[in-house]
Design an enzyme around this catalytic site. Sequence first.
Site, PDB file in Angstrom:
ATOM      1  CD  GLU A 189      -3.042  -1.118   1.293  1.00  0.00           C
ATOM      2  OE1 GLU A 189      -3.578  -0.209   1.198  1.00  0.00           O
ATOM      3  OE2 GLU A 189      -3.602  -2.356   1.278  1.00  0.00           O
ATOM      4  CE  LYS A 204      -3.592 -11.323   6.704  1.00  0.00           C
ATOM      5  NZ  LYS A 204      -2.598 -11.106   5.638  1.00  0.00           N
TER       6      LYS A 204
HETATM    7  N1  HSE Z   1      -1.810  -6.930   2.894  1.00  0.00           N
HETATM    8  C1  HSE Z   1      -1.986  -8.396   3.152  1.00  0.00           C
HETATM    9  C2  HSE Z   1      -0.648  -8.931   2.377  1.00  0.00           C
HETATM   10  C3  HSE Z   1      -3.095  -8.722   2.293  1.00  0.00           C
HETATM   11  O1  HSE Z   1       0.144  -8.446   2.029  1.00  0.00           O
HETATM   12  O2  HSE Z   1      -0.613 -10.118   2.563  1.00  0.00           O
HETATM   13  C4  HSE Z   1      -4.313  -8.689   2.989  1.00  0.00           C
HETATM   14  O3  HSE Z   1      -4.515  -9.589   4.031  1.00  0.00           O
END
Ligand code: HSE
Length: 430
Positions: A189, A204
């Site tokens: 991002e 997670k």
């Molecule tokens: N930003 C996360 C990643 C994806 O790079 O794995 C969304 O869970």
Amino acid sequence: MSAPITVALLGGGTVGSQVARLILEQSDDLAARIGAPLELAGVAVRDASRAREGVPSALLTDDATALVARGSDIVVEVMGGIEPARTLILQAMAAGSSVVTANKALLAADGAALYAAAAANGVDLYFEASVAGAIPLLRPLRESLAGDRVVKVLGIVNGTTNFILSKMDEEGADYADVLAEAQRLGYAEADPTADVGGLDAAAKAAILAELAFHTRVTFDDVSCEGITGVTAADVAAARDMGFVIKLLAVAERTEDGRGVIVRVHPTMVPRSHPLASVRDAFNAVFIEAESAGEMMFYGRGAGGAPTASAVLGDVVAVARNLRSGGHGPRESTYADLEIRGIDQARTRYYVNLDVADRPGVLATVARAFSDNGVSIQVVRQEGHGDDAGLIVRTHLAQDGDLSRTIEALRSLDVVKQVVGVMRVEGEAGS
Ligand code: HSE
Ligand code: NAP
């Protein structure tokens, strides 16, 4: 065929637009699998005037609250963030809607409130897409392994950092250069903090740990270190020793069986370990259970269509429950294990030291390890004179003892600099 099952979509971005597309394109197959057609009631976005590929503009609305108030059978939340997602989910459940969400940030921060509302309102809460995108992982943990005792969950759950670390390993590139490339390619991002800071992986890890150990685990319970400090020199040193650096999420039961430790940090993994060959933006998670042994789940951890696949799987599961009058699993936190700090984890360390090159230095360094109860597995000198360095790898030891060893090393005259310190996972033996 029964009456349609209505679905309201909160969010029409990367994931939401793909969920809408799949519901519309695969309507016949989905209806046959469910025994009733799915009917898209609306798609809530911030800017309803902007067209979204695959989403009929008549379905777009900027009034998410009104869409939720319509009381669809299923509300799919793929807008992300804590608010207004949490309020909308709670309103949806209060209106009798079951909820499917991909929102790991919200689940890791306040999953208990969502579970409680689901139970109080007699609705389902499914969230397969919240961890490791397309990979079927939470359902195996929640359902397939419900008869086993999970010992450890170990995995690569963030694609952005895996892409960066893979490139650093393959090309010897610097962190900052690869991050810029990841941003150019759209992996990272514009604000990459949640990914490179380990926060996305920590959310997670909390979700995985809660399911694996039947214990409430939140984001704040996870010890978290990102990859911003990983240098090209660390990667090269790891490579020389036959290791690769990965950002791992680790959730494990403590040896006494009464605690759980959840941690996210850059980790050296032997090149022979299956996780070492997980490249680019892929995810992979190892689960070790007492009876089943070791299992590995591998696939695409992000992206619109892969994540939408997991969301749709949940939508079908909830729709089938609605048709049969049944329910998916509720929150299971009966084990209530004690959340313990990373200092109580048993890990190995790699330590890279800049040292003076004279008789007795090795003995002094070795004493810092032994004084703190840490056993050395391998030690290697690199260079000589002003360029002398020592690379030390330890046996398994308590993380707190290893931290104290590093403090002791930093205070030694013979140690000019502690150049690199990293935990090691995936080696057999003690
Ligand atoms: N930003 C996360 C990643 C994806 O790079 O794995 C969304 O869970
Ligand atoms: P995204 O592309 O930014 O899309 C978010 C969508 O939600 C947009 O359509 C946005 O509207 C809408 N939205 C945001 N705030 C809103 C509000 N207050 N009211 C109405 N609509 C609002 O995000 P995404 O990548 O699809 O991610 C969605 C969720 O899936 C997140 O929880 C994320 O963590 C999770 N997830 C994503 C991936 C992935 O690979 N992208 C993988 C796994 C899980 P506008 O379009 O008008 O801005």
